[in-house]
Write an enzyme that holds these catalytic residues in place. Sequence first.
Site, short mmCIF file in Angstrom:
data_model
loop_
_atom_site.label_atom_id
_atom_site.label_comp_id
_atom_site.label_asym_id
_atom_site.label_seq_id
_atom_site.Cartn_x
_atom_site.Cartn_y
_atom_site.Cartn_z
N SER A 1 84.82 89.77 81.93
CA SER A 1 83.84 88.73 81.06
C SER A 1 82.46 88.86 81.23
O SER A 1 82.06 88.69 82.35
CB SER A 1 84.29 87.29 81.12
OG SER A 1 83.63 86.33 80.57
N HIS B 1 85.51 91.42 77.70
CA HIS B 1 86.04 90.13 77.03
C HIS B 1 84.47 89.54 76.72
O HIS B 1 83.50 89.55 77.68
CB HIS B 1 86.52 89.07 78.21
CG HIS B 1 86.93 87.89 77.86
ND1 HIS B 1 88.01 87.78 76.88
CD2 HIS B 1 86.23 86.87 77.93
CE1 HIS B 1 87.99 86.37 76.78
NE2 HIS B 1 87.03 85.65 77.19
N ASP C 1 82.38 86.32 75.38
CA ASP C 1 82.65 84.70 75.18
C ASP C 1 81.37 84.43 74.23
O ASP C 1 80.42 84.41 74.44
CB ASP C 1 82.55 83.96 76.42
CG ASP C 1 83.79 84.25 77.45
OD1 ASP C 1 84.82 84.13 77.07
OD2 ASP C 1 83.51 84.62 78.40
N MET D 1 80.06 81.02 72.32
CA MET D 1 80.17 79.61 72.62
C MET D 1 79.02 78.96 71.48
O MET D 1 77.95 79.79 71.27
CB MET D 1 79.68 79.27 73.87
CG MET D 1 80.74 79.93 75.06
SD MET D 1 80.09 79.23 76.44
CE MET D 1 81.34 80.03 77.57
N HIS E 1 86.25 86.06 72.24
CA HIS E 1 86.98 84.86 72.53
C HIS E 1 85.81 83.94 71.86
O HIS E 1 84.88 83.57 72.28
CB HIS E 1 86.98 84.68 73.92
CG HIS E 1 87.51 83.14 74.52
ND1 HIS E 1 87.47 83.05 75.75
CD2 HIS E 1 87.96 82.33 73.60
CE1 HIS E 1 88.04 81.56 75.80
NE2 HIS E 1 88.23 81.20 74.55
N MET F 1 84.81 80.50 70.98
CA MET F 1 84.95 78.95 71.35
C MET F 1 83.69 78.18 70.30
O MET F 1 82.75 77.76 70.78
CB MET F 1 84.46 78.74 72.98
CG MET F 1 85.29 79.34 73.92
SD MET F 1 84.75 79.55 75.57
CE MET F 1 84.20 81.31 75.36
N MET G 1 93.68 79.34 78.65
CA MET G 1 92.62 78.95 79.47
C MET G 1 93.31 78.33 80.68
O MET G 1 93.87 77.49 80.83
CB MET G 1 91.85 77.96 78.61
CG MET G 1 90.93 78.83 77.45
SD MET G 1 90.07 79.95 77.93
CE MET G 1 88.69 79.44 79.08
N PHE H 1 82.11 77.49 80.61
CA PHE H 1 81.33 78.06 81.84
C PHE H 1 82.26 79.03 82.53
O PHE H 1 83.31 78.72 82.69
CB PHE H 1 80.93 76.53 82.68
CG PHE H 1 79.99 75.58 81.86
CD1 PHE H 1 78.68 75.67 81.61
CD2 PHE H 1 80.88 74.67 81.31
CE1 PHE H 1 78.02 74.82 80.92
CE2 PHE H 1 79.89 73.73 80.61
CZ PHE H 1 78.77 73.92 80.49
N GLY I 1 82.71 80.65 86.34
CA GLY I 1 82.42 80.18 87.83
C GLY I 1 83.40 78.85 88.06
O GLY I 1 83.22 78.18 89.32
N ASP J 1 92.60 83.34 81.17
CA ASP J 1 91.07 83.28 81.44
C ASP J 1 90.43 82.03 82.16
O ASP J 1 90.82 80.87 81.81
CB ASP J 1 90.36 83.21 79.88
CG ASP J 1 88.91 83.48 79.86
OD1 ASP J 1 88.47 83.85 80.97
OD2 ASP J 1 88.51 83.13 78.86
N GLY K 1 88.53 81.32 86.12
CA GLY K 1 88.88 81.32 87.59
C GLY K 1 89.94 82.43 88.18
O GLY K 1 90.44 82.05 89.28
N GLY L 1 85.21 87.12 85.10
CA GLY L 1 83.66 87.08 84.97
C GLY L 1 83.16 87.01 86.27
O GLY L 1 82.84 88.19 86.97
C1 DX5 Z 1 85.01 80.27 80.12
C2 DX5 Z 1 85.09 81.59 79.47
C3 DX5 Z 1 85.47 82.67 80.46
C4 DX5 Z 1 84.63 82.99 81.71
C5 DX5 Z 1 85.40 83.13 82.78
O1 DX5 Z 1 84.87 79.33 79.02
O2 DX5 Z 1 85.96 81.93 78.47
O3 DX5 Z 1 85.95 83.90 79.89
O4 DX5 Z 1 83.64 83.81 81.17
O5 DX5 Z 1 84.46 83.35 83.82
P1 DX5 Z 1 85.22 83.30 85.44
O6 DX5 Z 1 85.90 84.25 85.58
O7 DX5 Z 1 83.88 83.17 86.29
O8 DX5 Z 1 85.96 81.98 85.49
ZN ZN Z 2 86.58 83.72 77.76
#
Ligand code: DX5
Ligand code: ZN
Length: 224
Positions: free
Chosen positions: A7, A32, A34, A36, A65, A67, A136, A142, A144, A174, A176, A196
Amino acid sequence: MIQIAPSILAANFAALGEEVRAVEQGGASLLHVDVMDGQFVPNLSIGVPVVASLRKATALPLDVHLMVEGPERFIAAFAEAGADMISVHQEATPHLDRAVALIRECGASPGVVLNPATPVATLSEILDRVDFVLVMSVNPGFGGQKFIPATLGKIQQLRELRARYHSAYRIEVDGGVGPENVAELVRAGADILVAGTSIFHAGDPAEAVRRMKQAAEAALAQKV
Ligand code: DX5
Ligand code: ZN
């Protein structure tokens, strides 16, 4: 085969081309991306021009993705910019069937996404029309964040439903995802692992992808 989807949300955007090349070298299967909108989730991120630039910079499939509230409004633009896979949240539109059909009409592969508190059962009328389901494992918005273990059960449910109804959708997870949970995710039934922080914040992103892939393949070999 398990696919690793870095990501880019966690990448250094000032050196995005180099970051992408590193994960390509490590054996990433997808990128990937993201998107938002500051409304569906409390954050802003990437838009159509970044996808168009990535399209020129890599041959990897782009997994976008969304969001975004009312994602139907942006599907054609992302497909046009070069998205190969586009996913929309179950929670983001009352017109999920229309959104999924539109993604396919635009020539991309459609997926549907579930927030951690949204049950798998809410997808019963759409599962036969999607190519993938994104579970998810954090609340979106976010990078991390900490993996929510209760989401493992949803991956298992999706795998069981797929077997029962002879469906073909792939299961993506997706949030953590890192070395500590790759094996249990693969054993639960995940086919695509999005990561990510654990890739781009590792000292060597290429090596992080390689290790994650090895761990996933090892877990898959144990499973069968
Ligand atoms: C969160 C995103 C993820 C995010 C994952 O809203 O959809 O794709 O980048 O990031 P990590 O791998 O750091 O949890
Ligand atoms: Zn994502």
